[in-house]
Scaffold this active site. Structure first.
Site, mmCIF file in Angstrom:
data_model
loop_
_atom_site.group_PDB
_atom_site.id
_atom_site.type_symbol
_atom_site.label_atom_id
_atom_site.label_comp_id
_atom_site.label_asym_id
_atom_site.label_seq_id
_atom_site.Cartn_x
_atom_site.Cartn_y
_atom_site.Cartn_z
ATOM 1 N N GLN A 78 -49.089 13.784 19.491
ATOM 2 C CA GLN A 78 -48.949 13.870 20.947
ATOM 3 C C GLN A 78 -50.035 13.033 21.612
ATOM 4 O OE1 GLN A 78 -48.709 17.800 22.610
ATOM 5 N NE2 GLN A 78 -48.363 17.011 24.649
ATOM 6 N N PHE A 79 -49.685 11.790 21.950
ATOM 7 C CA PHE A 79 -50.648 10.877 22.556
ATOM 8 C C PHE A 79 -51.141 11.371 23.907
ATOM 9 C CE2 PHE A 79 -46.743 9.392 24.474
ATOM 10 C CZ PHE A 79 -47.123 8.952 25.731
ATOM 11 N N THR A 80 -50.379 12.220 24.582
ATOM 12 C CA THR A 80 -50.768 12.676 25.912
ATOM 13 C C THR A 80 -52.009 13.572 25.899
ATOM 14 O OG1 THR A 80 -49.254 14.564 25.846
ATOM 15 C CG2 THR A 80 -48.411 12.504 26.803
#
Length: 150
Positions: A78-80
């Site tokens: 999850q890059f966020t």
């Protein structure tokens, strides 16, 4: 490397209407990588995760680890998690590693976690639009940043 760890009684990931990962009692882990991450971040974080005493013992005290309960792991990229919200209303993801850096880190983390629990772990699909469902047990949710080891 940032991890959000949730103690779950169940969790699963769906991609294109197909369940690709599913667990019972264990940990649902969201993982975000940055360019500065390396194998030492993976090793430290994975050891911390599997040994963290966040599962109840027979007195209902959080005194048991994932290893103690022989729990499962569902790992989802999850890059966020690296969102910067300092300016404006649209988060910036400039700190998040691009796929050429993040994918090998993610794959190495899968291997490390699997070796530590001595069996395969479940995963999401890197870069896919995933539908993640879970039953957070407790609730217990912990945020760990491998850059804050001290």
């Amino acid at each position: 490397m940032i991890a959000v760890i949730q103690r779950v009684s169940s969790a699963h990931v769906i991609v294109d209407n197909e369940t690709i990962g599913s667990i019972g009692d264990g940990l649902m882990i969201l993982i975000g990588m940055e360019d500065a991450d390396d194998q030492s971040d993976i090793d430290w974080l994975c050891n911390k995760i599997v040994n963290m005493r966040i599962f109840p013992d027979d007195k209902d005290v959080m005194n048991r680890s994932l290893l103690d309960i022989k729990g499962d792991i569902l790992l989802v990229s999850q890059f966020t998690l690296h969102a910067s919200t300092k300016k404006g209303n649209r988060p910036s993801y400039i700190k998040a590693a691009k796929p050429d850096v993040a994918i090998p880190l993610y794959e190495n983390m899968i291997l490390k976690l699997s070796s530590l629990i001595n069996r395969p772990i479940e995963t999401g699909k890197f870069g896919a639009d995933m539908k993640v469902s879970l039953v957070n047990d407790g609730p217990v949710t912990i945020h760990i940043d491998s850059k804050n080891r001290v």
